[in-house]
Design a protein around this motif. Sequence first.
Motif, PDB file in Angstrom:
ATOM      1  N   VAL A 151       0.817  -1.184  -0.158  1.00  0.00           N
ATOM      2  CA  VAL A 151       0.037  -0.163  -0.143  1.00  0.00           C
ATOM      3  C   VAL A 151       1.023   1.068   0.191  1.00  0.00           C
ATOM      4  O   VAL A 151       0.659   2.204  -0.692  1.00  0.00           O
ATOM      5  N   ASN A 152       2.228   1.222   0.745  1.00  0.00           N
ATOM      6  CA  ASN A 152       2.685   2.273   0.771  1.00  0.00           C
ATOM      7  C   ASN A 152       3.245   2.687  -0.570  1.00  0.00           C
ATOM      8  O   ASN A 152       3.506   3.803  -1.068  1.00  0.00           O
ATOM      9  N   ARG A 153       3.890   1.466  -1.184  1.00  0.00           N
ATOM     10  CA  ARG A 153       4.699   1.747  -2.557  1.00  0.00           C
ATOM     11  C   ARG A 153       3.325   2.422  -3.481  1.00  0.00           C
ATOM     12  O   ARG A 153       3.836   3.151  -4.301  1.00  0.00           O
ATOM     13  N   GLN A 154       2.170   1.782  -3.380  1.00  0.00           N
ATOM     14  CA  GLN A 154       1.174   2.374  -4.338  1.00  0.00           C
ATOM     15  C   GLN A 154       1.085   3.718  -3.994  1.00  0.00           C
ATOM     16  O   GLN A 154       0.771   4.584  -4.855  1.00  0.00           O
ATOM     17  N   LEU A 155       0.813   4.278  -2.685  1.00  0.00           N
ATOM     18  CA  LEU A 155       0.468   5.593  -2.360  1.00  0.00           C
ATOM     19  C   LEU A 155       1.735   6.548  -2.897  1.00  0.00           C
ATOM     20  O   LEU A 155       1.478   7.860  -3.068  1.00  0.00           O
ATOM     21  N   LEU A 156       2.771   6.008  -2.788  1.00  0.00           N
ATOM     22  CA  LEU A 156       3.883   6.894  -3.262  1.00  0.00           C
ATOM     23  C   LEU A 156       4.534   6.742  -4.629  1.00  0.00           C
ATOM     24  O   LEU A 156       5.546   7.438  -5.162  1.00  0.00           O
ATOM     25  N   GLU A 157       3.552   6.232  -5.452  1.00  0.00           N
ATOM     26  CA  GLU A 157       4.068   6.025  -6.966  1.00  0.00           C
ATOM     27  C   GLU A 157       4.124   7.214  -7.574  1.00  0.00           C
ATOM     28  O   GLU A 157       3.133   8.243  -7.377  1.00  0.00           O
TER      29      GLU A 157
END
Length: 80
Positions: free
Chosen positions: A48-54
Motif C-alpha cells: 500500500v505504501n508503494r502504491q501511495l508513493l507511486e
Amino acid sequence: MTRLIDRLEAKGVVVRKVGIGDRRLISIELTATGLAIAKKAAPTFESVNRQLLEGFTDKEVEQLTGMLRRLSENARRLSA
C-alpha cells in the motif's frame, strides 16, 4: 485509544508495562502473537505504501517524510 489498547490486550496482542519509579509512565509492547501478526501484515503495508508513493521521487519521499515528522513533533508539543 485506551479502549483500543484494552481490546488488543484482551486478545493477547499487546501488554502494558508500568514504568519503574513513575506509575504514570506506561509502555505498550507487542506480545509474541502481536509480533506474528505484524510480520504477516508488513507485506500488505509495504504494498500500500508503494502504491501511495507511486510517481514520487526518492527526494520527494524524503521531503514528505521530514515534513510529516515535523508535524508530528508539533502536535506532540501542542498536547503537552
